[in-house]
Write an enzyme that holds these catalytic residues in place. Structure first.
Site, PDB file in Angstrom:
ATOM      1  N   TYR A 137     -10.740  -0.466  43.560  1.00 39.95           N
ATOM      2  CA  TYR A 137     -10.198  -1.828  43.507  1.00 39.95           C
ATOM      3  C   TYR A 137      -8.699  -1.882  43.816  1.00 39.95           C
ATOM      4  O   TYR A 137      -8.110  -2.955  43.830  1.00 39.95           O
ATOM      5  CB  TYR A 137     -10.423  -2.430  42.111  1.00 39.95           C
ATOM      6  CG  TYR A 137     -11.787  -3.048  41.912  1.00 39.95           C
ATOM      7  CD1 TYR A 137     -12.952  -2.333  42.189  1.00 39.95           C
ATOM      8  CD2 TYR A 137     -11.919  -4.349  41.438  1.00 39.95           C
ATOM      9  CE1 TYR A 137     -14.198  -2.900  41.985  1.00 39.95           C
ATOM     10  CE2 TYR A 137     -13.165  -4.918  41.243  1.00 39.95           C
ATOM     11  CZ  TYR A 137     -14.300  -4.196  41.514  1.00 39.95           C
ATOM     12  OH  TYR A 137     -15.541  -4.753  41.316  1.00 39.95           O
ATOM     13  N   LYS A 189     -19.389  10.191  43.113  1.00 38.45           N
ATOM     14  CA  LYS A 189     -20.080  10.532  44.362  1.00 38.45           C
ATOM     15  C   LYS A 189     -19.226  11.619  45.014  1.00 38.45           C
ATOM     16  O   LYS A 189     -18.678  11.455  46.108  1.00 38.45           O
ATOM     17  CB  LYS A 189     -20.207   9.286  45.246  1.00 38.45           C
ATOM     18  CG  LYS A 189     -21.039   9.485  46.499  1.00 38.45           C
ATOM     19  CD  LYS A 189     -22.537   9.622  46.232  1.00 38.45           C
ATOM     20  CE  LYS A 189     -23.282   9.864  47.534  1.00 38.45           C
ATOM     21  NZ  LYS A 189     -24.710  10.175  47.320  1.00 38.45           N
ATOM     22  N   ASP A 222     -26.019   7.569  43.121  1.00 35.14           N
ATOM     23  CA  ASP A 222     -27.361   7.177  43.576  1.00 35.14           C
ATOM     24  C   ASP A 222     -28.415   7.596  42.552  1.00 35.14           C
ATOM     25  O   ASP A 222     -29.338   6.852  42.219  1.00 35.14           O
ATOM     26  CB  ASP A 222     -27.666   7.731  44.974  1.00 35.14           C
ATOM     27  CG  ASP A 222     -27.134   9.131  45.208  1.00 35.14           C
ATOM     28  OD1 ASP A 222     -26.331   9.620  44.380  1.00 35.14           O
ATOM     29  OD2 ASP A 222     -27.523   9.764  46.209  1.00 35.14           O
ATOM     30  N   ASP A 246     -18.833  -1.102  37.740  1.00 35.20           N
ATOM     31  CA  ASP A 246     -19.149  -2.530  37.894  1.00 35.20           C
ATOM     32  C   ASP A 246     -20.609  -2.689  38.319  1.00 35.20           C
ATOM     33  O   ASP A 246     -21.360  -3.492  37.753  1.00 35.20           O
ATOM     34  CB  ASP A 246     -18.208  -3.149  38.934  1.00 35.20           C
ATOM     35  CG  ASP A 246     -18.419  -4.652  39.055  1.00 35.20           C
ATOM     36  OD1 ASP A 246     -18.490  -5.323  38.002  1.00 35.20           O
ATOM     37  OD2 ASP A 246     -18.537  -5.166  40.182  1.00 35.20           O
ATOM     38  N   ASP A 250     -24.039  -4.084  35.980  1.00 36.18           N
ATOM     39  CA  ASP A 250     -24.976  -5.157  36.353  1.00 36.18           C
ATOM     40  C   ASP A 250     -26.425  -4.671  36.229  1.00 36.18           C
ATOM     41  O   ASP A 250     -27.300  -5.404  35.747  1.00 36.18           O
ATOM     42  CB  ASP A 250     -24.717  -5.642  37.783  1.00 36.18           C
ATOM     43  CG  ASP A 250     -23.574  -6.661  37.856  1.00 36.18           C
ATOM     44  OD1 ASP A 250     -22.768  -6.715  36.905  1.00 36.18           O
ATOM     45  OD2 ASP A 250     -23.486  -7.392  38.861  1.00 36.18           O
TER      46      ASP A 250
HETATM   47  N1  GGG Z   1     -16.516 -13.042  34.275  1.00 43.86           N
HETATM   48  C1  GGG Z   1     -16.442 -12.116  35.289  1.00 43.86           C
HETATM   49  C2  GGG Z   1     -16.186 -12.649  36.662  1.00 43.86           C
HETATM   50  O1  GGG Z   1     -15.711 -13.716  36.906  1.00 43.86           O
HETATM   51  N2  GGG Z   1     -16.518 -11.821  37.579  1.00 43.86           N
HETATM   52  C3  GGG Z   1     -16.269 -12.108  38.942  1.00 43.86           C
HETATM   53  C4  GGG Z   1     -16.206 -10.878  39.724  1.00 43.86           C
HETATM   54  O2  GGG Z   1     -16.504 -10.911  40.901  1.00 43.86           O
HETATM   55  N3  GGG Z   1     -15.797  -9.800  39.121  1.00 43.86           N
HETATM   56  C5  GGG Z   1     -15.691  -8.586  39.771  1.00 43.86           C
HETATM   57  C6  GGG Z   1     -15.323  -7.499  38.844  1.00 43.86           C
HETATM   58  O3  GGG Z   1     -15.286  -7.651  37.626  1.00 43.86           O
HETATM   59  O4  GGG Z   1     -15.094  -6.434  39.344  1.00 43.86           O
END
Ligand code: GGG
Length: 356
Positions: A137, A189, A222, A246, A250
């Site tokens: 990031y 990785k 992976d 991240d 999810d």
């Molecule tokens: N509440 C979390 C949010 O708004 N996430 C939007 C998003 O794209 N976040 C990317 C991240 O947390 O890396």
């Protein structure tokens, strides 16, 4: 009773809808003998961008710096590129306030059905530690000869010893405090990313040597994605870079029943800057304005904030309210098979908090 000064940024999409319910939880605590809160709302996000050309004002971090914490909804807009919205609001706060430790628990609650066959309550019980200020990031890179056949784009990952060691150590410390499976899994990785992620693996090994009582495991990302789906019960504490964690969080959220249940704490470990608490989910354009978003991820993020303040009893009351709301299944939003509105579920959580 302590009073906390909170900055509230509802942001975009369903963000303001779920944050309103997080506030109800806090008000329920205050009205039933818990700590009290002062709220200051900041109208930042995509509408603010349309009015001013910025997602937050230039002195935004200064305005936030005196608060005890930030409660954040979501950022993202169907008509503004995602890299503008994310880099304009959320990432400057994570980096500017040195919130290098992101904590994302995933738990399969009683009363919640996993999309995975045969998983019962408690089978999924993990905490993901996400490096939160660097890695993939980092805004490091550039673009040359844009739009020509010679177009060249470079995007660099950044791994510092300080940032890498601090997130890995935080994962081990949490594993010991949590005292469950006593296992930390590092995900990289490093077969492909032969600088940054080989470095990460080395730091992981070094730090692990300080925690001989903890079982360790290093997985390629992976393989980790497959195992999150087929054997999620194998994971206890997971530590990974900004992007990988991240994505993994999810997956962990959906296999635990809903994105609408996953909270996130963005912690400044030195406590010299405010930490930020948010649901893992984003703006969710498809359901925004419909009043059907699940507010419990935000309510659980509120519990993480209380825990960060050292308000263990208040945090436990909020966690217990979330668990009861899910187990009783009286008031549920559509993602969990119910037909309640965001506000009805928020009211239910607040009622259960007041009941204690
Ligand atoms: N509440 C979390 C949010 O708004 N996430 C939007 C998003 O794209 N976040 C990317 C991240 O947390 O890396």
């Amino acid at each position: 009773m302590a009073e906390y000064n909170l900055a509230i940024i509802g942001g975009d999409g369903v963000g303001p809808e779920v944050i309103a319910e997080g506030r109800k939880t806090l008000e329920a605590l205050s009205s039933s003998g818990g700590p009290t809160f002062r709220f200051t709302e900041f109208p930042w996000g995509s509408d603010y961008y349309r009015e001013t050309g910025r997602l937050m004002p230039e002195d935004g971090l200064e305005l936030l710096s005196g608060f005890d914490a930030i409660l954040f909804g979501a950022v993202g807009d169907p008509n503004i590129p995602d890299h503008i919205t994310l880099h304009g609001l959320l990432l400057p706060m994570r980096r500017g306030f040195d919130q290098g430790i992101c904590v994302r628990p995933a738990y399969l609650y009683p009363g919640v059905e996993s999309p995975l066959a045969g998983k019962k309550a408690g089978d999924i019980d993990m905490v993901i530690f996400r490096e939160n200020t660097e890695g993939e990031y980092a805004p490091v890179g550039g673009r040359l000869n844009t739009g020509t056949p010679h177009e060249t784009v470079i995007q660099s990952n950044v791994f510092t010893r300080r940032g890498t060691e601090r997130i890995i150590r935080a994962a081990f410390e949490h594993c010991i405090r949590r005292n469950k499976r006593m296992k930390v899994t590092s995900v990289t990785k490093s077969n492909a990313q032969s600088f940054g992620m080989v470095f990460w693996d080395e730091v992981f090994e070094d730090v692990a040597a300080d925690y001989p009582q903890v079982e360790t495991e290093s997985l390629l990302v992976d393989r980790a994605c497959m195992d999150f789906v087929r054997w999620p019960e194998d994971f206890d504490v997971v530590v990974a870079s900004n992007l990988f964690a991240d994505i993994l969080s999810d997956i962990a959220a959906v296999v635990s029943g809903s994105m609408g249940l996953a909270p996130s704490a963005n912690i400044n470990p030195d406590k010299v800057h405010p930490s930020l608490f948010e649901p893992v989910h984003g703006a969710a354009f498809d359901i925004m304005g419909k009043g059907i978003a699940n507010p419990l991820a935000t309510v659980s993020a509120v519990a993480m904030m209380l825990d960060h303040f050292g308000e263990a009893e208040a945090a436990a009351r909020v966690d217990a309210a979330v668990a009861r709301c899910l187990e009783e299944r009286r008031v549920l939003t559509a993602d969990l098979g119910g037909n309640a509105s965001t506000a009805q579920m928020g009211d239910e959580a607040a009622r259960l908090v007041r009941e204690g």
